[in-house]
Design a protein around this motif. Sequence first.
Motif, mmCIF file in Angstrom:
data_model
loop_
_atom_site.group_PDB
_atom_site.id
_atom_site.type_symbol
_atom_site.label_atom_id
_atom_site.label_comp_id
_atom_site.label_asym_id
_atom_site.label_seq_id
_atom_site.Cartn_x
_atom_site.Cartn_y
_atom_site.Cartn_z
ATOM 1 N N LEU A 1 67.324 20.660 64.448
ATOM 2 C CA LEU A 1 67.306 21.355 63.160
ATOM 3 C C LEU A 1 66.019 22.158 62.989
ATOM 4 C CD1 LEU A 1 68.727 21.835 60.469
ATOM 5 C CD2 LEU A 1 67.625 19.770 59.599
ATOM 6 N N TRP A 2 64.886 21.553 63.325
ATOM 7 C CA TRP A 2 63.610 22.262 63.152
ATOM 8 C C TRP A 2 63.455 23.396 64.163
ATOM 9 C CZ3 TRP A 2 61.261 22.237 58.852
ATOM 10 C CH2 TRP A 2 61.273 21.116 58.032
ATOM 11 N N LEU A 3 63.977 23.222 65.365
ATOM 12 C CA LEU A 3 63.949 24.321 66.337
ATOM 13 C C LEU A 3 64.777 25.507 65.843
ATOM 14 C CD1 LEU A 3 64.255 22.437 69.740
ATOM 15 C CD2 LEU A 3 62.313 23.827 68.996
ATOM 16 N N LEU A 4 65.920 25.226 65.244
ATOM 17 C CA LEU A 4 66.756 26.302 64.717
ATOM 18 C C LEU A 4 66.098 26.996 63.534
ATOM 19 C CD1 LEU A 4 70.293 24.666 64.946
ATOM 20 C CD2 LEU A 4 69.387 26.520 66.344
ATOM 21 N N VAL A 5 65.453 26.208 62.683
ATOM 22 C CA VAL A 5 64.710 26.813 61.565
ATOM 23 C C VAL A 5 63.611 27.716 62.105
ATOM 24 C CG1 VAL A 5 63.132 26.330 59.654
ATOM 25 C CG2 VAL A 5 65.233 24.995 59.890
ATOM 26 N N GLY A 6 62.863 27.215 63.098
ATOM 27 C CA GLY A 6 61.809 28.019 63.705
ATOM 28 C C GLY A 6 62.352 29.271 64.369
ATOM 29 N N HIS A 7 63.465 29.142 65.056
ATOM 30 C CA HIS A 7 64.105 30.299 65.704
ATOM 31 C C HIS A 7 64.429 31.374 64.676
ATOM 32 C CE1 HIS A 7 66.639 32.633 68.352
ATOM 33 N NE2 HIS A 7 67.741 32.399 67.613
ATOM 34 N N LEU A 8 65.070 30.996 63.584
ATOM 35 C CA LEU A 8 65.458 31.960 62.554
ATOM 36 C C LEU A 8 64.237 32.594 61.890
ATOM 37 C CD1 LEU A 8 67.556 33.311 60.720
ATOM 38 C CD2 LEU A 8 67.518 31.259 59.290
ATOM 39 N N VAL A 9 63.250 31.769 61.537
ATOM 40 C CA VAL A 9 62.071 32.276 60.822
ATOM 41 C C VAL A 9 61.263 33.228 61.695
ATOM 42 C CG1 VAL A 9 59.853 31.607 59.822
ATOM 43 C CG2 VAL A 9 61.924 30.329 59.228
ATOM 44 N N PHE A 10 60.967 32.821 62.934
ATOM 45 C CA PHE A 10 60.141 33.672 63.790
ATOM 46 C C PHE A 10 60.856 34.972 64.164
ATOM 47 C CE2 PHE A 10 57.746 29.711 64.665
ATOM 48 C CZ PHE A 10 56.472 30.194 64.420
ATOM 49 N N ILE A 11 62.165 34.876 64.433
ATOM 50 C CA ILE A 11 62.921 36.094 64.741
ATOM 51 C C ILE A 11 62.945 37.026 63.533
ATOM 52 C CG2 ILE A 11 65.237 36.995 65.210
ATOM 53 C CD1 ILE A 11 63.941 35.942 67.695
ATOM 54 N N ALA A 12 63.194 36.474 62.356
ATOM 55 C CA ALA A 12 63.269 37.297 61.145
ATOM 56 C C ALA A 12 61.941 37.987 60.866
ATOM 57 C CB ALA A 12 63.683 36.438 59.953
ATOM 58 N N PHE A 13 60.847 37.253 60.942
ATOM 59 C CA PHE A 13 59.541 37.849 60.652
ATOM 60 C C PHE A 13 59.129 38.822 61.758
ATOM 61 C CE2 PHE A 13 59.222 34.634 57.422
ATOM 62 C CZ PHE A 13 58.338 35.156 56.478
ATOM 63 N N GLY A 14 59.482 38.502 63.020
ATOM 64 C CA GLY A 14 59.134 39.392 64.119
ATOM 65 C C GLY A 14 59.815 40.741 64.003
ATOM 66 N N TYR A 15 61.110 40.738 63.768
ATOM 67 C CA TYR A 15 61.834 42.008 63.618
ATOM 68 C C TYR A 15 61.447 42.713 62.323
ATOM 69 C CZ TYR A 15 64.808 41.538 67.711
ATOM 70 O OH TYR A 15 65.265 41.471 69.015
ATOM 71 N N ALA A 16 61.110 41.961 61.290
ATOM 72 C CA ALA A 16 60.641 42.574 60.049
ATOM 73 C C ALA A 16 59.333 43.327 60.286
ATOM 74 C CB ALA A 16 60.465 41.512 58.967
ATOM 75 N N ASN A 17 58.461 42.764 61.130
ATOM 76 C CA ASN A 17 57.212 43.466 61.466
ATOM 77 C C ASN A 17 57.493 44.794 62.168
ATOM 78 O OD1 ASN A 17 55.620 41.467 60.401
ATOM 79 N ND2 ASN A 17 55.236 40.443 62.360
#
Length: 443
Positions: free
Chosen positions: A91-107
């Motif tokens: 669960l925490w890996l999936l949360v991290g995957h979504l958060v880092f991908i979202a912020f990375g592409y947002a940058n």
Amino acid sequence: MTTLHLTRPRALARAGLYVLMGANLGIVTALFAAAGPSADPLITIGRLFGLYAALLMAFQLLLVARLPWLDRRLGMDRLTSLHRWTGFGLLWLLVGHLVFIAFGYANLSDTDPVTEVVSLAETTDGILRALVAFALILVIGGVSAKYARRRMAYETWHFIHLYTYIAVVLAFTHQIATGQSFVSSAFGRVYWWAMWGAALGTVLVGRVVLPLWRNFRHQLRVTAVVPESDNVVSVYMTGRDLDRLGAKAGQFFLWRFLTKGRWWQANPYSLSAAPDGKTLRLTAKAVGDGSASLRSLKPGTRVFAEGPYGAFTTLHQTKPNALLIAGGVGVTPIRALLEDIRGHVVVLYRVNKRDDAVLLQELADIARTRGAMLHLLTGPPTAHDEYGPLLGAKSLAGMVRDVWDRDVFVCGPPPMTNVVLKGLRELGVPKDQIHAERFSLAS
């Protein structure tokens, strides 16, 4: 009678799981490194989290596949516990995957993460499926929490968990569409297809093919229903080629009695007599609708049984002698083990009053025949310590002076089991000699 197993089958199985996980972790990390970094460091981290989440999801499937070899060495309770803890990691890996991908592409697009996620879902193949899979896993994780699980019928909880397989398929299609180690590497594609195929294959074999084949082969039917007390009943069954079923004393099945209104209910009950190749017997207390309705079963009723399951068997006996400790109706696998276990045996049976001691005469007869010692421990519950005075460290050492030189098998209500395990730890009994069956799972 059984033989000693000095190779520690439980330790070997556990080590095998760790080696398998470690080897695949190394392969996944190598595939990640070979694919190279992404345009933004946050995306790179998110990708790594996603790959590890995919690996852990496949490992989760292996843990719940109910493969006989693994189950007999670790037991469903240990596998379920490991599944639960790796589930938190997933669960925490999936949360991290979504958060880092979202912020990375947002940058990269100079927008906010939420808008970027919506945009990716609308424009990139596989993203919407991944979001649906993530939502399903959140729901499944929520109903798996202890608070929710205790307030939910087993059948409801089990039905919700079936959505895990939908989440797995959606996650894999997301990986096929966008996974960089999948898209950019022929070896990566072969590896992931093989890994997911193996993981799903173990589930198909362990939870579908084997149960169907065993029930087709053995054709179980009820032969008798015998009341043991006012609220305890034994169900006797027979079938074809039961000597080839592979059931052992101490194991349990998930039983479905194929009558109107009951066929969809699966209840875990231990065998209360050692399998003799001709009959099987379970003994259950009327603590719920499923258990209470056992009294109404008629001879000839068809039975669909999944199993045998459990590592509460003599496979794990390492010492010449044994101590068996039972509480309440947790006596059922203990009574079966008493027939099968080797060496000198001491049995401690804890009940509130003598009338609560189901199968007591059978225990006494078997103990007398094989020269075992049987102690019935009675007494009303106390406000502060229901089990400690009779089953704590001091009492155990007093009743069984060589407890350190015995394998100890414990089955009873969780509070009793916890008291006994604490007492054994205080006495310094080696962990490999302690075998506990959780009453709520397998009785």
